[in-house]
Design an enzyme around this catalytic site. Structure first.
Site, PDB file in Angstrom:
ATOM      1  N   GLU A  91       0.578  -1.176   0.119  1.00 49.30           N
ATOM      2  CA  GLU A  91      -0.065  -0.153   0.162  1.00 49.30           C
ATOM      3  C   GLU A  91       0.763   1.470  -0.011  1.00 49.30           C
ATOM      4  O   GLU A  91       1.775   1.144   0.657  1.00 49.30           O
ATOM      5  CB  GLU A  91      -0.906  -0.057   1.266  1.00 49.30           C
ATOM      6  CG  GLU A  91      -1.966  -0.915   1.184  1.00 49.30           C
ATOM      7  CD  GLU A  91      -2.837  -0.984   2.512  1.00 49.30           C
ATOM      8  OE1 GLU A  91      -2.719   0.136   3.345  1.00 49.30           O
ATOM      9  OE2 GLU A  91      -3.123  -1.967   2.933  1.00 49.30           O
ATOM     10  N   CYS A 104       2.950   8.321   1.775  1.00 51.44           N
ATOM     11  CA  CYS A 104       3.408   7.410   2.950  1.00 51.44           C
ATOM     12  C   CYS A 104       3.706   5.998   2.090  1.00 51.44           C
ATOM     13  O   CYS A 104       2.720   5.516   1.565  1.00 51.44           O
ATOM     14  CB  CYS A 104       2.147   7.326   3.916  1.00 51.44           C
ATOM     15  SG  CYS A 104       2.401   5.909   4.973  1.00 51.44           S
ATOM     16  N   CYS A 111       4.871  -7.697   7.652  1.00 49.59           N
ATOM     17  CA  CYS A 111       5.925  -7.084   8.793  1.00 49.59           C
ATOM     18  C   CYS A 111       5.842  -8.164   9.986  1.00 49.59           C
ATOM     19  O   CYS A 111       4.738  -8.996   9.952  1.00 49.59           O
ATOM     20  CB  CYS A 111       5.115  -5.986   9.594  1.00 49.59           C
ATOM     21  SG  CYS A 111       5.983  -5.272  10.679  1.00 49.59           S
ATOM     22  N   CYS A 115       2.888  -6.219  16.262  1.00 50.51           N
ATOM     23  CA  CYS A 115       2.180  -5.227  17.154  1.00 50.51           C
ATOM     24  C   CYS A 115       0.537  -5.650  17.199  1.00 50.51           C
ATOM     25  O   CYS A 115      -0.105  -6.110  16.219  1.00 50.51           O
ATOM     26  CB  CYS A 115       2.364  -3.920  16.978  1.00 50.51           C
ATOM     27  SG  CYS A 115       4.176  -3.550  16.623  1.00 50.51           S
ATOM     28  N   CYS A 118      -1.927  -3.778  15.022  1.00 53.24           N
ATOM     29  CA  CYS A 118      -1.533  -3.437  13.520  1.00 53.24           C
ATOM     30  C   CYS A 118      -2.114  -4.547  12.705  1.00 53.24           C
ATOM     31  O   CYS A 118      -1.783  -5.703  12.849  1.00 53.24           O
ATOM     32  CB  CYS A 118      -0.162  -3.077  13.275  1.00 53.24           C
ATOM     33  SG  CYS A 118       0.442  -2.701  11.824  1.00 53.24           S
ATOM     34  N   GLY A 158       5.268  -2.602   7.015  1.00 52.11           N
ATOM     35  CA  GLY A 158       6.672  -2.945   7.271  1.00 52.11           C
ATOM     36  C   GLY A 158       7.294  -2.002   8.437  1.00 52.11           C
ATOM     37  O   GLY A 158       6.947  -0.927   8.808  1.00 52.11           O
ATOM     38  N   GLU A 159       8.495  -2.550   8.842  1.00 53.92           N
ATOM     39  CA  GLU A 159       9.236  -1.884   9.822  1.00 53.92           C
ATOM     40  C   GLU A 159      10.578  -1.548   8.993  1.00 53.92           C
ATOM     41  O   GLU A 159      11.272  -2.397   8.551  1.00 53.92           O
ATOM     42  CB  GLU A 159       9.801  -2.978  10.965  1.00 53.92           C
ATOM     43  CG  GLU A 159      10.623  -2.378  11.895  1.00 53.92           C
ATOM     44  CD  GLU A 159      10.701  -1.056  12.212  1.00 53.92           C
ATOM     45  OE1 GLU A 159       9.560  -0.800  12.829  1.00 53.92           O
ATOM     46  OE2 GLU A 159      11.549  -0.358  12.307  1.00 53.92           O
ATOM     47  N   SER A 190       9.217   6.168  10.680  1.00 58.74           N
ATOM     48  CA  SER A 190       8.728   5.633  11.646  1.00 58.74           C
ATOM     49  C   SER A 190       9.238   4.110  12.061  1.00 58.74           C
ATOM     50  O   SER A 190       9.209   3.287  11.304  1.00 58.74           O
ATOM     51  CB  SER A 190       7.135   5.610  11.518  1.00 58.74           C
ATOM     52  OG  SER A 190       6.435   5.173  12.662  1.00 58.74           O
ATOM     53  N   SER A 213       7.282   4.685  17.623  1.00 60.70           N
ATOM     54  CA  SER A 213       5.866   4.379  18.156  1.00 60.70           C
ATOM     55  C   SER A 213       6.253   3.911  19.580  1.00 60.70           C
ATOM     56  O   SER A 213       6.760   2.853  19.634  1.00 60.70           O
ATOM     57  CB  SER A 213       5.591   3.100  16.890  1.00 60.70           C
ATOM     58  OG  SER A 213       5.645   3.455  15.784  1.00 60.70           O
ATOM     59  N   LEU A 214       5.913   4.542  20.235  1.00 57.83           N
ATOM     60  CA  LEU A 214       6.103   4.091  21.858  1.00 57.83           C
ATOM     61  C   LEU A 214       4.724   3.408  22.290  1.00 57.83           C
ATOM     62  O   LEU A 214       4.760   2.404  22.664  1.00 57.83           O
ATOM     63  CB  LEU A 214       6.138   5.516  22.501  1.00 57.83           C
ATOM     64  CG  LEU A 214       6.752   5.404  24.000  1.00 57.83           C
ATOM     65  CD1 LEU A 214       8.064   4.499  24.043  1.00 57.83           C
ATOM     66  CD2 LEU A 214       6.988   6.616  24.685  1.00 57.83           C
ATOM     67  N   HIS A 215       3.695   4.141  22.045  1.00 55.14           N
ATOM     68  CA  HIS A 215       2.288   3.506  22.179  1.00 55.14           C
ATOM     69  C   HIS A 215       2.024   3.202  23.899  1.00 55.14           C
ATOM     70  O   HIS A 215       1.089   2.977  24.391  1.00 55.14           O
ATOM     71  CB  HIS A 215       2.166   2.368  21.582  1.00 55.14           C
ATOM     72  CG  HIS A 215       1.886   2.655  20.027  1.00 55.14           C
ATOM     73  ND1 HIS A 215       1.385   3.692  19.527  1.00 55.14           N
ATOM     74  CD2 HIS A 215       2.421   2.140  19.093  1.00 55.14           C
ATOM     75  CE1 HIS A 215       1.662   3.775  18.209  1.00 55.14           C
ATOM     76  NE2 HIS A 215       2.402   2.839  18.019  1.00 55.14           N
ATOM     77  N   ASN A 289      -7.174   3.267  14.958  1.00 52.16           N
ATOM     78  CA  ASN A 289      -8.087   2.828  13.995  1.00 52.16           C
ATOM     79  C   ASN A 289      -8.388   1.493  14.271  1.00 52.16           C
ATOM     80  O   ASN A 289      -7.482   0.386  14.322  1.00 52.16           O
ATOM     81  CB  ASN A 289      -7.258   2.615  12.677  1.00 52.16           C
ATOM     82  CG  ASN A 289      -7.226   4.207  11.886  1.00 52.16           C
ATOM     83  OD1 ASN A 289      -8.201   4.616  11.711  1.00 52.16           O
ATOM     84  ND2 ASN A 289      -5.792   4.837  11.908  1.00 52.16           N
ATOM     85  N   CYS A 330      -4.106   1.386   8.252  1.00 53.53           N
ATOM     86  CA  CYS A 330      -2.876   0.831   7.842  1.00 53.53           C
ATOM     87  C   CYS A 330      -2.797  -0.524   7.644  1.00 53.53           C
ATOM     88  O   CYS A 330      -2.834  -1.473   8.507  1.00 53.53           O
ATOM     89  CB  CYS A 330      -1.807   1.522   8.678  1.00 53.53           C
ATOM     90  SG  CYS A 330      -0.307   1.228   8.370  1.00 53.53           S
TER      91      CYS A 330
HETATM   92  N1  SAH Z   1       6.647  -0.251  11.694  1.00 56.97           N
HETATM   93  C1  SAH Z   1       6.897   1.107  11.837  1.00 56.97           C
HETATM   94  C2  SAH Z   1       6.180   2.037  10.706  1.00 56.97           C
HETATM   95  C3  SAH Z   1       4.721   1.497  10.321  1.00 56.97           C
HETATM   96  S1  SAH Z   1       3.213   1.735  11.335  1.00 56.97           S
HETATM   97  C4  SAH Z   1       6.497   1.472  13.055  1.00 56.97           C
HETATM   98  O1  SAH Z   1       6.084   0.565  13.973  1.00 56.97           O
HETATM   99  O2  SAH Z   1       6.477   2.584  13.403  1.00 56.97           O
HETATM  100  C5  SAH Z   1       2.963   3.462  11.200  1.00 56.97           C
HETATM  101  C6  SAH Z   1       2.390   3.867  12.638  1.00 56.97           C
HETATM  102  O3  SAH Z   1       0.949   3.530  12.691  1.00 56.97           O
HETATM  103  C7  SAH Z   1       2.867   3.379  13.837  1.00 56.97           C
HETATM  104  O4  SAH Z   1       3.169   4.296  14.744  1.00 56.97           O
HETATM  105  C8  SAH Z   1       2.185   2.184  14.200  1.00 56.97           C
HETATM  106  O5  SAH Z   1       2.110   1.935  15.433  1.00 56.97           O
HETATM  107  C9  SAH Z   1       0.710   3.053  13.808  1.00 56.97           C
HETATM  108  N2  SAH Z   1      -0.301   1.856  13.768  1.00 56.97           N
HETATM  109  C10 SAH Z   1      -0.572   0.796  13.404  1.00 56.97           C
HETATM  110  N3  SAH Z   1      -1.606   0.107  13.222  1.00 56.97           N
HETATM  111  C11 SAH Z   1      -2.584   1.051  14.015  1.00 56.97           C
HETATM  112  C12 SAH Z   1      -3.822   1.451  14.230  1.00 56.97           C
HETATM  113  N4  SAH Z   1      -4.473   0.499  13.936  1.00 56.97           N
HETATM  114  N5  SAH Z   1      -4.313   2.342  14.829  1.00 56.97           N
HETATM  115  C13 SAH Z   1      -3.396   3.493  14.919  1.00 56.97           C
HETATM  116  N6  SAH Z   1      -2.192   3.572  14.870  1.00 56.97           N
HETATM  117  C14 SAH Z   1      -1.655   2.239  14.287  1.00 56.97           C
END
Ligand code: SAH
Length: 376
Positions: A91, A104, A111, A115, A118, A158-159, A190, A213-215, A289, A330
């Protein structure tokens, strides 16, 4: 094995043509053609016919095909599902911000980071993308949409730091004055937080924006959401971020997807504020999302969480949603395409490529939501 010229930088291409007994300026000519999205050597009319034929026999030019294109008629966001040469799908999203058009891009097919929230990771990783395949996403998004791209974010499937060498090469390619000439300050990368790779990236002293991506600010929550945290931990990650800032002078931006009852408590905002105090870092709050396969729900406390951070001197913004009516986050477009083709069961080892062939095609004008993008 066919040579992938588009993945080469100008120096490598010069060596390639030198070895063929061709003059040095050939490299520049071909580089420029490829970076303008040429689809075949036949188009390269300033090369002799015999040379074009020779190149055709030994080199490949990657050209992704538009498998689906979804356009949001309200804000102009376009989401592409591309089919690559081996039938894999990835994508790319084109977003129109006031500061310019941003794409983007994906860095891998699938990946392996796992996570919990995701969609991109649900089928595992199929393979890394080549530098050319990353560049193609920018080139062909521009060509297809007619929009000139000024910013790139590596926030798709992907990462990126798990495909380190190819990503670094890609950055060099888009930055090249003979190519798209996109400045590093217009690029964001990212990562889920691969500590050793963050240190390695710091050594390159690039002026791009690193988003982490801390979360979650605590190990228990973060390890639950992001398996990568189980070996590293928040403290070591933040140490690496500190070193990154010292080495590059570039402030880190943190992504934080707010999830109902998981990472949106006041104590977590306070802990996050303590972690980031004095770093000058920015927090990008993302309303989660919802992913169909996941029990995780979007937080109802986005505004409170933001206020609690800003009240403690931490800059925090809420990511604007582009794409209007919410449909897919995503990685979801690719997943739905796979499901339509091969049923819901997705196993990384069973040729995602085949399952990635959708039977139904999305119609133009479809609306969707995207979790990707940068607000700044
Ligand atoms: N692998 C990388 C980049 C790809 S994801 C990373 O982890 O940063 C891009 C961003 O979208 C990351 O911050 C990821 O954690 C976030 N993301 C993935 N799924 C999501 C979702 N369902 N809702 C909100 N953010 C999400």
């Amino acid at each position: 094995m066919m040579t992938d010229l588009k993945s080469m930088n100008l120096t490598e291409m010069s060596a390639f043509f030198h070895a063929m007994g061709e003059p040095a300026f050939r490299a520049k000519q071909v580089f420029q053609w490829l970076h303008r999205g040429a689809r075949s050597f036949q188009e390269m009319t300033n090369l002799s016919k015999p040379l074009r034929e020779k190149l055709e026999q030994s080199c490949v030019i990657t050209v992704p095909a538009v498998e689906r294109r979804q356009v949001d008629t309200k804000d102009g966001t376009v989401k592409y599902l591309w089919r690559l040469g081996d039938e894999s799908c990835i994508e790319t999203v084109l977003m129109r911000y006031h500061h310019g058009n941003t794409v983007c891009i994906s860095s891998q097919v699938g990946c392996r980071m796992g996570c919990a929230f995701c969609a991109s990771t649900l089928g595992g990783k199929v393979r890394d993308l080549t530098p050319a395949e990353m560049l193609d996403q920018v080139l062909f998004t521009q060509l297809d949409s007619g929009a000139a791209v000024s910013n790139i974010v590596l926030m798709g499937i992907g990462e990126p730091l798990d495909n380190f060498d190819a990503v670094l090469r890609f950055l060099g390619l888009v930055n090249d004055p003979q190519g798209l000439k996109i400045g590093m300050r217009h690029i964001s990368l990212s990562t889920c937080g691969l500590v050793e790779k963050i240190d390695k990236l710091a050594q390159h002293r690039l002026q791009l924006t690193l988003s982490v991506s801390l979360h979650a600010p605590d190990d228990e929550t973060r390890s639950r959401l992001m398996p990568v945290n189980r070996t590293v931990g928040v403290e070591r990650l933040l140490d690496a971020c500190r070193r990154y800032f010292e080495d590059t002078g570039r402030r880190i931006s943190y992504e934080y997807a707010l999830i109902d009852g998981v990472n949106d408590a006041d104590w977590q905002a306070d802990m996050l504020a303590r972690h980031l105090k004095g770093t000058g870092s920015h927090v990008n709050l993302i309303p989660l999302n919802h992913v169909q396969e996941s029990p995780l729900k979007p937080s109802r406390r986005v505004a409170e969480f933001q206020k609690r951070l800003t009240g403690q001197g931490i800059t925090a913004t809420v990511r604007r949603k582009l794409g209007g009516e919410i449909d897919a986050s995503c990685g979801q477009l690719r997943r739905r395409a796979m499901e339509t083709a091969g049923g819901a069961a997705v196993r990384a080892e069973t040729g995602l490529m085949d399952m990635c062939r959708p039977k139904r095609r999305g119609k133009e004008g479809d609306s969707y939501d995207t979790c990707v993008g940068s607000d700044r």
